[in-house]
Design an enzyme around this catalytic site. Structure first.
Site, PDB file in Angstrom:
ATOM      1  N   HIS A 137      47.627  28.712  74.198  1.00 15.49           N
ATOM      2  CA  HIS A 137      46.215  29.127  74.062  1.00 15.49           C
ATOM      3  C   HIS A 137      45.973  30.434  74.838  1.00 15.49           C
ATOM      4  CE1 HIS A 137      41.850  28.785  73.946  1.00 15.49           C
ATOM      5  NE2 HIS A 137      41.924  27.672  73.306  1.00 15.49           N
TER       6      HIS A 137
ATOM      7  N   GLU B  10      46.366  32.681  69.474  1.00 16.20           N
ATOM      8  CA  GLU B  10      47.179  31.556  69.954  1.00 16.20           C
ATOM      9  C   GLU B  10      48.280  31.193  68.961  1.00 16.20           C
ATOM     10  OE1 GLU B  10      44.222  28.475  70.604  1.00 16.20           O
ATOM     11  OE2 GLU B  10      42.742  30.062  70.925  1.00 16.20           O
TER      12      GLU B  10
HETATM   13  O1  TA6 Z   1      41.283  27.693  70.433  1.00 17.36           O
HETATM   14  C1  TA6 Z   1      39.947  27.647  70.035  1.00 17.36           C
HETATM   15  C2  TA6 Z   1      39.306  26.371  70.551  1.00 17.36           C
HETATM   16  O2  TA6 Z   1      39.816  25.239  69.886  1.00 17.36           O
HETATM   17  C3  TA6 Z   1      37.789  26.509  70.391  1.00 17.36           C
HETATM   18  O3  TA6 Z   1      37.309  25.610  69.426  1.00 17.36           O
HETATM   19  C4  TA6 Z   1      37.250  26.224  71.795  1.00 17.36           C
HETATM   20  O4  TA6 Z   1      36.980  24.858  71.944  1.00 17.36           O
HETATM   21  C5  TA6 Z   1      38.426  26.700  72.651  1.00 17.36           C
HETATM   22  O5  TA6 Z   1      39.563  26.201  71.957  1.00 17.36           O
HETATM   23  C6  TA6 Z   1      38.365  26.308  74.102  1.00 17.36           C
HETATM   24  O6  TA6 Z   1      38.639  24.943  74.254  1.00 17.36           O
HETATM   25  P1  TA6 Z   1      38.607  24.329  75.766  1.00 17.36           P
HETATM   26  O7  TA6 Z   1      38.902  22.887  75.601  1.00 17.36           O
HETATM   27  O8  TA6 Z   1      39.644  25.059  76.553  1.00 17.36           O
HETATM   28  O9  TA6 Z   1      37.209  24.634  76.271  1.00 17.36           O
END
Ligand code: TA6
Length: 322
Positions: free
Chosen positions: A169, A273
């Site tokens: 991520h 990501e």
């Molecule tokens: O990668 C995108 C995502 O899935 C968004 O939907 C948002 O939720 C982001 O990840 C951040 O997620 P987190 O659980 O780290 O707040």
């Protein structure tokens, strides 16, 4: 060969709130930092000590909350589809330095690397009853490229397979999100997280940003470019074993709704990501999966509809050795 923990390129220190951290340094001044909490890279700096990853000024280094920024590891799930917490538990666990890392020929030119491991625990057996080994090698190449290699092995003794999804991520630091474009995802299908993961086809000749974006691009190319026009630099992301790519910026409204994220910080970050989401991976006992990403920086004076029309990016084929 000396192990990673014995050479001058790797330093074990205490980070925020006394959490264990490893600093990787290359002789030309590039560095990276990895917390054992979450197995999470939180910093990647170039030879001018400029920070290249986004880490929120409000990031909490307080287990079990995930750290907002850097490169969280999403395993055994990306998203929050099942009973597991959003993006799985790997980023909320304390990893260990791997005392017996497998031989890996792909980072042979890197002297600054660390091998971490996360294994099943009784704590998570209640929510995910499988036995596994999740290994991560973080390596800083001599030219400053940052390489992450993950290996996941099913160590179940009950003969059961397990299925997972995975993502690096990655939060890239950008000067001004409204002056950023992503190239390499044109014409691809994507699942739109803002529309119940409905499937669409990307129409633009490059992705630019004027509002919240949360898209899972499917079957993407090995290389993706993120152009920071203000800084005249391009991030190159190369990946292997991770067919999908998630692109996310929360924009203003969602930024305000996140306690561990500054209201204006959406202007200076973009998540791209490397992921495996559309087609989850199933491992039988004893089987192992490998996934890698390599990020690097190139100067970019061009602005075009194609990735690298005048050959300015080093688009060498990606070869991973192990
Ligand atoms: O990668 C995108 C995502 O899935 C968004 O939907 C948002 O939720 C982001 O990840 C951040 O997620 P987190 O659980 O780290 O707040």
């Amino acid at each position: 060969m000396a192990s990673a923990s014995e050479n001058i390129y790797v330093e074990h220190v205490k980070g925020v709130n006394g959490l264990d951290k490893v600093i990787l340094r290359e002789i030309r001044g590039w560095s990276a930092e990895v917390y054992l909490y979450g197995g999470q890279v939180t910093s990647w700096k170039n030879e001018r000590r400029e920070e290249l990853l986004f880490l929120s000024s409000k990031a909490l280094f307080q287990p079990p909350k995930p750290v907002r920024g850097g490169i969280p590891i999403c395993f055994p799930q990306f998203g929050n589809l099942d009973s597991l917490e959003q993006h799985g538990f790997a980023r909320n666990r304390l990893w260990s330095v791997d005392p017996d890392p497998p031989p890996c020929s792909s980072h042979t030119n890197s002297r600054a690397f660390i091998d971490l491991i996360l294994r099943h625990s009784e704590e998570e057996a209640k929510i995910w009853s499988h036995r596994y080994e999740l290994r991560l090698r973080v390596a800083l190449g001599p030219a400053g490229d940052l390489m992450l290699t993950s290996r996941i092995r099913n160590t179940n003794t009950d003969g059961k397979s397990f299925t997972f999804t995975f993502a690096y991520h990655t939060y890239f630091f950008v000067t001004d999100i409204s002056e950023v474009r992503v190239e390499g995802l044109e014409t691809l299908d994507y699942l739109d997280n803002l529309q119940n993961r409905e499937r669409f086809t990307e129409q633009g000749d490059a992705i630019t940003f004027e509002s919240e974006v949360d898209k899972i691009y499917l079957s993407t190319p090995t290389k993706i470019a993120i152009l920071d026009h203000e800084r005249k630099r391009t991030f190159e992301l190369r990946k292997d074993g991770l067919p999908d790519a998630v692109v996310w910026n929360p924009w203003d409204k969602k930024a305000k709704a996140m306690a561990d994220f500054g209201d204006e910080e959406y202007k200076h970050m973009l998540c791209v990501e490397a992921a495996c989401v559309e087609k989850p991976i199933t491992l039988k006992p004893g089987e192992e999966w490998k996934g890698r990403q390599e990020i690097s920086i190139v100067p970019s004076s061009y602005c075009s509809g194609q990735l690298d029309p005048r050959g300015q990016l080093d688009l060498r084929r990606v070869t991973f050795g192990c």
